[in-house]
Enzyme design. Structure first.
Site, PDB file in Angstrom:
ATOM      1  N   LYS A 149      -0.993  -3.594   0.560  1.00 44.69           N
ATOM      2  CA  LYS A 149      -1.609  -3.381   1.881  1.00 44.69           C
ATOM      3  C   LYS A 149      -2.450  -4.593   2.237  1.00 44.69           C
ATOM      4  O   LYS A 149      -2.932  -5.338   1.376  1.00 44.69           O
ATOM      5  CB  LYS A 149      -2.456  -2.108   1.890  1.00 44.69           C
ATOM      6  CG  LYS A 149      -3.710  -2.128   0.996  1.00 44.69           C
ATOM      7  CD  LYS A 149      -4.948  -2.751   1.616  1.00 44.69           C
ATOM      8  CE  LYS A 149      -6.103  -2.809   0.638  1.00 44.69           C
ATOM      9  NZ  LYS A 149      -7.219  -3.668   1.072  1.00 44.69           N
ATOM     10  N   ASP A 151      -8.402   3.674  -2.183  1.00 42.72           N
ATOM     11  CA  ASP A 151      -7.221   3.163  -1.477  1.00 42.72           C
ATOM     12  C   ASP A 151      -5.957   3.967  -1.774  1.00 42.72           C
ATOM     13  O   ASP A 151      -4.939   3.789  -1.099  1.00 42.72           O
ATOM     14  CB  ASP A 151      -6.958   1.698  -1.848  1.00 42.72           C
ATOM     15  CG  ASP A 151      -7.898   0.732  -1.154  1.00 42.72           C
ATOM     16  OD1 ASP A 151      -8.455   1.105  -0.100  1.00 42.72           O
ATOM     17  OD2 ASP A 151      -8.081  -0.392  -1.660  1.00 42.72           O
TER      18      ASP A 151
END
Length: 287
Positions: free
Chosen positions: A10, A136
């Site tokens: 990401k 996350d």
């Protein structure tokens, strides 16, 4: 029985820290999306009641300190699974880079074992389990593009940004996320235009996205690791349309709509650092 799961990295299009919580964590507001730089997770069920982890690079732990191991352990314990699993991780995402490499590996294991052990959990349920591993992990379970709030676990999903090229550059020296947070000055902080970024993504306005890339952690990271600032300045000088640091660093990325420009940026950096990548924006959610 064997299964291969892709674990994409990401990047943070925006990263804002909006306050400190009573539990010691910080409240964040950030927009994350996935890119086509991915680890490859191979899962193999075994009869022995154990979790085995192998990694293709030596300095990544292969025991309970590995987030992929922790993901398998949580599912085994919660659902009383008596069989075991062998997890082979082929790392392509740099370690300690601000790209959620460990978190996306854990998320891939959760998705993969959910299928292989026929647990029937939704992505929302897997994300809730993943939050026990790291902030996350919930986003990485879903993938795609999202605004993340709270510790990062409160997700509002957005459409995929317009397709473009992403140049990622990670210097050799890592940074401590804890040290970065300790240096943050919440009082005098200039906050990203999160709402403007959401609108630019929804309108598929590439230049609007590039103009609003912002990360409040940059100043603190630049103080601890000046080479990160140097990389950002070089990418800007080479003509990137938009450049910002991802997470707490040290990886810096640039967005460009031109493949030739992407490789020009790549070649401008490759001479003095190893971890430089040209990839595409993904932005699609896992199903």
């Amino acid at each position: 029985m064997m299964k291969v799961v892709k674990a994409p990295a990401k990047i943070n299009l925006t990263l804002d820290v909006v306050g400190k919580r009573d539990d010691g964590y910080h409240d964040v507001e950030m927009i994350m999306t996935t890119v086509d730089l991915a680890d490859r997770i191979q899962l193999m069920l075994i009869e022995e009641d154990q979790i085995q982890v192998e990694v293709n690079i030596g300095h990544v732990p292969n025991d309970k300190h590995n987030l992929a191991y922790q993901a398998a352990r949580l599912l085994k314990d919660q659902f009383s699974i008596k069989s075991g699993v062998k997890i082979y991780i082929h790392k392509n995402i740099p370690v300690s880079a601000g790209l959620a490499g460990g978190s996306t590996d854990a998320a891939a294991v959760l998705r993969g074992l959910n299928d292989m052990w026929s647990l029937g959990l939704s992505l929302e349920e897997l994300a809730e389990i993943g939050l026990k591993i790291g902030s996350d992990v919930p986003f990485c379970v879903h993938g795609g593009t999202a605004v993340a709030r709270g510790r990062g676990e409160i997700l509002s999903f957005l459409p995929s940004p317009p397709p473009c090229w992403v140049v990622l550059a990670k210097p050799p020296k890592g940074v401590s996320t804890k040290s970065i947070y300790q240096r943050l000055n919440l009082e005098g902080m200039k906050h990203p235009d999160t709402e403007g970024m959401i609108q630019a993504i929804e309108e598929h306005h590439f230049q609007g996205i590039c103009q609003r890339l912002e990360n409040v952690m940059e100043t603190a990271t630049f103080e601890l690791a000046p080479e990160v600032k140097n990389i950002k300045q070089r990418l800007i000088q080479f003509g990137a349309e938009g450049t910002v640091m991802s997470g707490s660093g040290p990886t810096v990325f640039s967005l460009t709509s031109s493949e030739s420009k992407a490789y020009r940026l790549y070649n401008g950096l490759k001479g003095f650092m190893d971890n430089v990548f040209v990839v595409r924006l993904l932005g699609n959610r896992h199903l």
